[in-house]
Design a protein around this motif. Sequence first.
Motif, mmCIF file in Angstrom:
data_model
loop_
_atom_site.group_PDB
_atom_site.id
_atom_site.type_symbol
_atom_site.label_atom_id
_atom_site.label_comp_id
_atom_site.label_asym_id
_atom_site.label_seq_id
_atom_site.Cartn_x
_atom_site.Cartn_y
_atom_site.Cartn_z
ATOM 1 N N PRO A 20 12.637 6.549 5.545
ATOM 2 C CA PRO A 20 13.579 5.732 4.567
ATOM 3 C C PRO A 20 14.835 6.483 4.342
ATOM 4 O O PRO A 20 15.986 5.887 4.339
ATOM 5 C CB PRO A 20 12.935 5.393 3.209
ATOM 6 C CG PRO A 20 11.619 6.240 3.376
ATOM 7 C CD PRO A 20 11.420 6.554 4.963
ATOM 8 N N ASN A 60 16.233 -2.153 -0.628
ATOM 9 C CA ASN A 60 15.713 -1.679 -1.974
ATOM 10 C C ASN A 60 16.609 -2.368 -3.253
ATOM 11 O O ASN A 60 16.132 -2.661 -4.219
ATOM 12 C CB ASN A 60 15.118 -0.540 -2.138
ATOM 13 C CG ASN A 60 16.121 0.792 -1.937
ATOM 14 O OD1 ASN A 60 17.413 0.437 -1.747
ATOM 15 N ND2 ASN A 60 15.687 1.924 -1.707
ATOM 16 N N GLU A 102 14.013 0.625 1.735
ATOM 17 C CA GLU A 102 12.778 0.718 1.760
ATOM 18 C C GLU A 102 11.811 0.500 2.877
ATOM 19 O O GLU A 102 12.081 -0.536 3.661
ATOM 20 C CB GLU A 102 11.963 -0.258 0.517
ATOM 21 C CG GLU A 102 10.446 -0.037 0.079
ATOM 22 C CD GLU A 102 9.879 -1.251 -0.155
ATOM 23 O OE1 GLU A 102 9.434 -1.294 -1.439
ATOM 24 O OE2 GLU A 102 9.567 -2.222 0.698
ATOM 25 N N TYR A 103 11.001 1.675 3.269
ATOM 26 C CA TYR A 103 10.349 1.651 4.615
ATOM 27 C C TYR A 103 8.978 2.124 4.480
ATOM 28 O O TYR A 103 8.610 2.958 3.776
ATOM 29 C CB TYR A 103 11.048 2.469 5.543
ATOM 30 C CG TYR A 103 10.445 2.389 7.010
ATOM 31 C CD1 TYR A 103 10.715 1.266 7.872
ATOM 32 C CD2 TYR A 103 9.538 3.300 7.475
ATOM 33 C CE1 TYR A 103 10.152 1.121 9.160
ATOM 34 C CE2 TYR A 103 9.123 3.486 8.781
ATOM 35 C CZ TYR A 103 9.321 2.420 9.538
ATOM 36 O OH TYR A 103 8.861 2.293 10.804
ATOM 37 N N TRP A 106 8.039 3.226 0.820
ATOM 38 C CA TRP A 106 9.003 4.418 0.320
ATOM 39 C C TRP A 106 10.298 4.093 0.352
ATOM 40 O O TRP A 106 10.915 3.495 1.252
ATOM 41 C CB TRP A 106 8.462 5.489 0.999
ATOM 42 C CG TRP A 106 6.918 5.891 0.888
ATOM 43 C CD1 TRP A 106 5.962 5.673 1.559
ATOM 44 C CD2 TRP A 106 6.509 6.647 -0.278
ATOM 45 N NE1 TRP A 106 4.651 6.025 1.112
ATOM 46 C CE2 TRP A 106 5.073 6.702 -0.096
ATOM 47 C CE3 TRP A 106 6.967 7.531 -1.356
ATOM 48 C CZ2 TRP A 106 4.008 7.304 -0.964
ATOM 49 C CZ3 TRP A 106 6.210 7.853 -2.308
ATOM 50 C CH2 TRP A 106 4.669 7.937 -2.022
ATOM 51 N N ASN A 107 11.157 4.925 -0.402
ATOM 52 C CA ASN A 107 12.553 4.632 -0.806
ATOM 53 C C ASN A 107 13.441 5.748 -0.405
ATOM 54 O O ASN A 107 13.086 6.998 -0.481
ATOM 55 C CB ASN A 107 12.660 4.006 -2.166
ATOM 56 C CG ASN A 107 12.256 2.927 -2.376
ATOM 57 O OD1 ASN A 107 12.856 1.944 -2.029
ATOM 58 N ND2 ASN A 107 10.891 2.573 -2.957
ATOM 59 N N ARG A 183 7.545 5.784 -4.388
ATOM 60 C CA ARG A 183 7.280 4.237 -4.247
ATOM 61 C C ARG A 183 8.351 3.275 -4.724
ATOM 62 O O ARG A 183 8.483 2.025 -4.135
ATOM 63 C CB ARG A 183 5.821 4.162 -5.045
ATOM 64 C CG ARG A 183 4.856 4.758 -4.171
ATOM 65 C CD ARG A 183 4.462 3.935 -2.934
ATOM 66 N NE ARG A 183 3.148 4.255 -2.365
ATOM 67 C CZ ARG A 183 2.744 3.757 -1.315
ATOM 68 N NH1 ARG A 183 3.699 2.971 -0.566
ATOM 69 N NH2 ARG A 183 1.552 4.394 -0.834
ATOM 70 N N LYS A 184 9.072 3.841 -5.922
ATOM 71 C CA LYS A 184 10.013 2.744 -6.547
ATOM 72 C C LYS A 184 11.564 3.564 -6.239
ATOM 73 O O LYS A 184 11.330 4.682 -6.085
ATOM 74 C CB LYS A 184 9.987 2.599 -7.669
ATOM 75 C CG LYS A 184 8.732 1.713 -8.251
ATOM 76 C CD LYS A 184 8.690 1.132 -9.543
ATOM 77 C CE LYS A 184 8.191 2.199 -10.370
ATOM 78 N NZ LYS A 184 7.867 1.909 -11.845
ATOM 79 N N MET A 185 12.328 2.992 -6.292
ATOM 80 C CA MET A 185 13.736 3.456 -5.871
ATOM 81 C C MET A 185 14.133 4.394 -7.231
ATOM 82 O O MET A 185 14.792 5.534 -7.313
ATOM 83 C CB MET A 185 14.972 2.189 -5.804
ATOM 84 C CG MET A 185 16.314 2.989 -5.661
ATOM 85 S SD MET A 185 17.405 2.056 -4.755
ATOM 86 C CE MET A 185 17.793 0.767 -6.077
#
Length: 277
Positions: A20, A60, A102-103, A106-107, A183-185
């Motif tokens: 990502p 994201n 987001e890939y 994951w960010n 996992r989150k931006m």
Amino acid sequence: MALRRGIYKSPAQLRAMVAPGRITAAMLQAARERIVPGVTTAELDAVAAAVVRESGARSNFQLVRGYRHTTCISVNEQVVHGIPGDRALVAGDIVSIDAGAEYEGWNGDSAITVVVPDPARPEMVAARQELSRVTEQSMWAGIAAMAHGTHIGEIGAAIEEYVTASGHGYGILRDYVGHGIGRKMHESPSVFNYRTPDPGPRIQPGLVLAIEPMIVAGSEDTVVEDDDWTVSTVDGGDGSHWEHSVAVHADGIWVLTAPDGGAAGLAPFGVRPREIG
Ligand code: MG
Ligand code: MG
């Protein structure tokens, strides 16, 4: 301290953040290449959207409630969170583009600032390029502090020191800060762009931070525009925003959103990034 353990990622999780980061870098590179007088911010957003789509990733930014675009594009007195639209760039504009992908869960998150060439107004262009240069270099100073330091408070101290040492009297936004990413931006912890009394969490393998100084030519006082997103300076002074997502791992640091891992940007600070093994 136990509450903070959750911010550190495993080696496998760090490896998952490489893709990502690369996609985010490609989005910004593609958008940067399209910056010319007359291009609209919506067209630049579409270029980044095409890259994220072709990469099999998701924007994201579109996962943020109420936001429909792939990037934020902020022009002149706008510092961050500008909404792409039909505004056409003109020669001499200072333009910040913030993008993320987001890939596979994951960010990545990164931002650049570009000054549109304007041969007719060399002094204004030079002043805006200097604002962007100091902002970018303060980011690299902060990333270098992440490589050398023991606590994340040293990152903000290094950013503030670099901006102050430039001698321009630039302002540092206080109301907007960097952050953990994974996992989150936007994850804990906050990464301040200035010195704070609290040293903050330890810098150790598994830490991934988005380091993002937001620097303005004049006062750091900002206002949110009527669109409920765009953050602009109250005094109308120019803004600049640079950002990279950076991982600390067993062998050193790696700038996930830089195509070279940060090698060129960190060389003046005596730091050599190491690939995540
Ligand atoms: Mg960003
Ligand atoms: Mg960010």
